[in-house]
Motif scaffolding. Structure first.
Motif, PDB file in Angstrom:
ATOM      1  N   GLY A  67      33.964  -2.911 -29.782  1.00  0.00           N
ATOM      2  CA  GLY A  67      34.331  -3.665 -28.762  1.00  0.00           C
ATOM      3  C   GLY A  67      35.727  -4.459 -28.676  1.00  0.00           C
ATOM      4  O   GLY A  67      35.874  -5.062 -27.797  1.00  0.00           O
ATOM      5  N   ARG A  68      36.702  -3.778 -29.154  1.00  0.00           N
ATOM      6  CA  ARG A  68      38.157  -4.307 -29.194  1.00  0.00           C
ATOM      7  C   ARG A  68      38.773  -3.730 -27.904  1.00  0.00           C
ATOM      8  O   ARG A  68      39.848  -3.049 -28.220  1.00  0.00           O
ATOM      9  CB  ARG A  68      38.944  -4.117 -30.467  1.00  0.00           C
ATOM     10  N   THR A  69      38.270  -4.046 -26.619  1.00  0.00           N
ATOM     11  CA  THR A  69      38.908  -3.735 -25.493  1.00  0.00           C
ATOM     12  C   THR A  69      40.295  -3.602 -25.329  1.00  0.00           C
ATOM     13  O   THR A  69      40.997  -2.727 -24.912  1.00  0.00           O
ATOM     14  CB  THR A  69      38.374  -4.029 -24.219  1.00  0.00           C
ATOM     15  N   ASN A  70      41.039  -4.750 -25.574  1.00  0.00           N
ATOM     16  CA  ASN A  70      42.466  -4.920 -25.390  1.00  0.00           C
ATOM     17  C   ASN A  70      43.293  -4.108 -26.465  1.00  0.00           C
ATOM     18  O   ASN A  70      44.103  -3.270 -25.944  1.00  0.00           O
ATOM     19  CB  ASN A  70      42.941  -6.405 -25.618  1.00  0.00           C
ATOM     20  N   GLN A  71      42.759  -3.868 -27.780  1.00  0.00           N
ATOM     21  CA  GLN A  71      43.410  -3.238 -28.502  1.00  0.00           C
ATOM     22  C   GLN A  71      43.452  -1.595 -28.267  1.00  0.00           C
ATOM     23  O   GLN A  71      44.191  -0.650 -28.451  1.00  0.00           O
ATOM     24  CB  GLN A  71      43.280  -3.360 -30.179  1.00  0.00           C
ATOM     25  N   LEU A  72      41.900  -1.356 -27.920  1.00  0.00           N
ATOM     26  CA  LEU A  72      41.709   0.264 -27.399  1.00  0.00           C
ATOM     27  C   LEU A  72      42.713   0.312 -26.508  1.00  0.00           C
ATOM     28  O   LEU A  72      43.409   1.461 -26.429  1.00  0.00           O
ATOM     29  CB  LEU A  72      40.330   0.250 -26.936  1.00  0.00           C
ATOM     30  N   ARG A  73      42.847  -0.390 -25.399  1.00  0.00           N
ATOM     31  CA  ARG A  73      43.779  -0.060 -24.306  1.00  0.00           C
ATOM     32  C   ARG A  73      45.029   0.311 -24.719  1.00  0.00           C
ATOM     33  O   ARG A  73      45.773   1.355 -24.284  1.00  0.00           O
ATOM     34  CB  ARG A  73      43.717  -1.193 -23.323  1.00  0.00           C
ATOM     35  N   ASN A  74      45.610  -0.354 -25.606  1.00  0.00           N
ATOM     36  CA  ASN A  74      47.061  -0.271 -26.134  1.00  0.00           C
ATOM     37  C   ASN A  74      47.000   1.076 -26.886  1.00  0.00           C
ATOM     38  O   ASN A  74      48.146   1.778 -26.686  1.00  0.00           O
ATOM     39  CB  ASN A  74      47.330  -1.270 -26.911  1.00  0.00           C
ATOM     40  N   TYR A  75      46.024   1.151 -27.835  1.00  0.00           N
ATOM     41  CA  TYR A  75      46.157   2.745 -28.423  1.00  0.00           C
ATOM     42  C   TYR A  75      46.006   4.046 -27.570  1.00  0.00           C
ATOM     43  O   TYR A  75      46.451   4.903 -27.814  1.00  0.00           O
ATOM     44  CB  TYR A  75      45.070   2.675 -29.609  1.00  0.00           C
ATOM     45  N   PRO A 103      26.080   2.269 -23.202  1.00  0.00           N
ATOM     46  CA  PRO A 103      27.091   1.192 -22.698  1.00  0.00           C
ATOM     47  C   PRO A 103      28.448   1.141 -23.536  1.00  0.00           C
ATOM     48  O   PRO A 103      29.288   1.051 -22.723  1.00  0.00           O
ATOM     49  CB  PRO A 103      26.293  -0.068 -22.954  1.00  0.00           C
ATOM     50  N   GLY A 104      28.389   1.057 -24.727  1.00  0.00           N
ATOM     51  CA  GLY A 104      29.780   1.285 -25.373  1.00  0.00           C
ATOM     52  C   GLY A 104      30.709   2.297 -25.161  1.00  0.00           C
ATOM     53  O   GLY A 104      31.775   2.216 -24.737  1.00  0.00           O
ATOM     54  N   ALA A 105      30.213   3.541 -25.151  1.00  0.00           N
ATOM     55  CA  ALA A 105      30.738   4.613 -24.845  1.00  0.00           C
ATOM     56  C   ALA A 105      31.400   4.622 -23.563  1.00  0.00           C
ATOM     57  O   ALA A 105      32.546   5.064 -23.095  1.00  0.00           O
ATOM     58  CB  ALA A 105      29.881   5.903 -25.263  1.00  0.00           C
ATOM     59  N   ILE A 106      30.331   4.206 -22.410  1.00  0.00           N
ATOM     60  CA  ILE A 106      30.987   4.258 -21.159  1.00  0.00           C
ATOM     61  C   ILE A 106      31.949   3.499 -20.985  1.00  0.00           C
ATOM     62  O   ILE A 106      33.215   3.751 -20.196  1.00  0.00           O
ATOM     63  CB  ILE A 106      29.670   3.952 -20.154  1.00  0.00           C
ATOM     64  N   GLY A 107      31.989   2.307 -21.592  1.00  0.00           N
ATOM     65  CA  GLY A 107      33.098   1.238 -21.308  1.00  0.00           C
ATOM     66  C   GLY A 107      34.530   1.745 -21.976  1.00  0.00           C
ATOM     67  O   GLY A 107      35.519   1.619 -21.295  1.00  0.00           O
ATOM     68  N   ALA A 108      34.549   2.672 -23.267  1.00  0.00           N
ATOM     69  CA  ALA A 108      35.164   3.143 -23.777  1.00  0.00           C
ATOM     70  C   ALA A 108      35.990   4.346 -22.799  1.00  0.00           C
ATOM     71  O   ALA A 108      37.354   4.439 -22.663  1.00  0.00           O
ATOM     72  CB  ALA A 108      34.936   3.646 -25.065  1.00  0.00           C
ATOM     73  N   LEU A 109      35.222   5.112 -22.092  1.00  0.00           N
ATOM     74  CA  LEU A 109      35.563   6.089 -21.282  1.00  0.00           C
ATOM     75  C   LEU A 109      36.292   5.728 -19.879  1.00  0.00           C
ATOM     76  O   LEU A 109      37.363   6.215 -19.700  1.00  0.00           O
ATOM     77  CB  LEU A 109      34.400   7.211 -21.158  1.00  0.00           C
ATOM     78  N   GLN A 110      35.680   4.619 -19.470  1.00  0.00           N
ATOM     79  CA  GLN A 110      36.167   3.845 -18.454  1.00  0.00           C
ATOM     80  C   GLN A 110      37.846   3.311 -18.698  1.00  0.00           C
ATOM     81  O   GLN A 110      38.683   3.482 -17.870  1.00  0.00           O
ATOM     82  CB  GLN A 110      35.538   2.596 -17.973  1.00  0.00           C
ATOM     83  N   GLU A 111      37.942   3.034 -19.952  1.00  0.00           N
ATOM     84  CA  GLU A 111      39.347   2.353 -20.294  1.00  0.00           C
ATOM     85  C   GLU A 111      40.412   3.751 -20.467  1.00  0.00           C
ATOM     86  O   GLU A 111      41.390   3.525 -20.042  1.00  0.00           O
ATOM     87  CB  GLU A 111      39.186   1.742 -21.643  1.00  0.00           C
ATOM     88  N   LEU A 112      39.687   4.813 -20.959  1.00  0.00           N
ATOM     89  CA  LEU A 112      40.627   5.889 -21.121  1.00  0.00           C
ATOM     90  C   LEU A 112      40.932   6.473 -19.667  1.00  0.00           C
ATOM     91  O   LEU A 112      42.179   6.829 -19.455  1.00  0.00           O
ATOM     92  CB  LEU A 112      39.722   7.045 -21.980  1.00  0.00           C
TER      93      LEU A 112
END
Length: 124
Positions: A67-75, A103-112
């Protein structure tokens, strides 16, 4: 001592915003910026066992899973800027459905999805 290899790998992983991200770490605590270049990217990432792309996929899925969304976004931005195909990133993040749930996968895919749109606009 900050290694040039570690700095170069960090800048590659973080993409165009690497200087701002490093500055933010240094402002939080000077040691964080140093450890980033020396330990994380200078030691952990600078091995022969995995390619840069493989390291990025591990980092991206780990950040998404925790759930580290900010860092995920950067990477995600760094991965796209380094030519890692969006469909490969999508496949890796889709697998998270099994391990962390929808829920976690959907959030990550939305970031992508957002990162891909930004990346495509920057390419025009």
């Amino acid at each position: 001592m900050i290694t040039e290899t570690g700095r170069a790998l960090r800048e590659r992983a973080q993409g165009r915003k690497a200087p701002q991200l490093q500055q933010a770490l240094v402002e939080l605590d000077g040691k964080l910026g140093q450890w980033s270049d020396e330990f994380i990217f200078g030691d952990v990432w600078d091995g022969d066992e995995m390619s840069f792309e493989e390291c990025m996929l591990v980092a991206i899925t780990a950040l998404a899973a925790t759930g580290r969304t900010n860092q995920l976004r950067n990477y995600l931005h760094g991965a796209l800027q380094n030519g890692i195909p969006a469909d490969k990133l999508q496949s890796a993040l889709r697998m998270l459905v099994v391990y962390i749930g929808f829920p976690g996968a959907i959030g990550a895919l939305q970031e992508l999805q957002t990162a891909v749109k930004v990346h495509e606009r920057a390419q025009k």
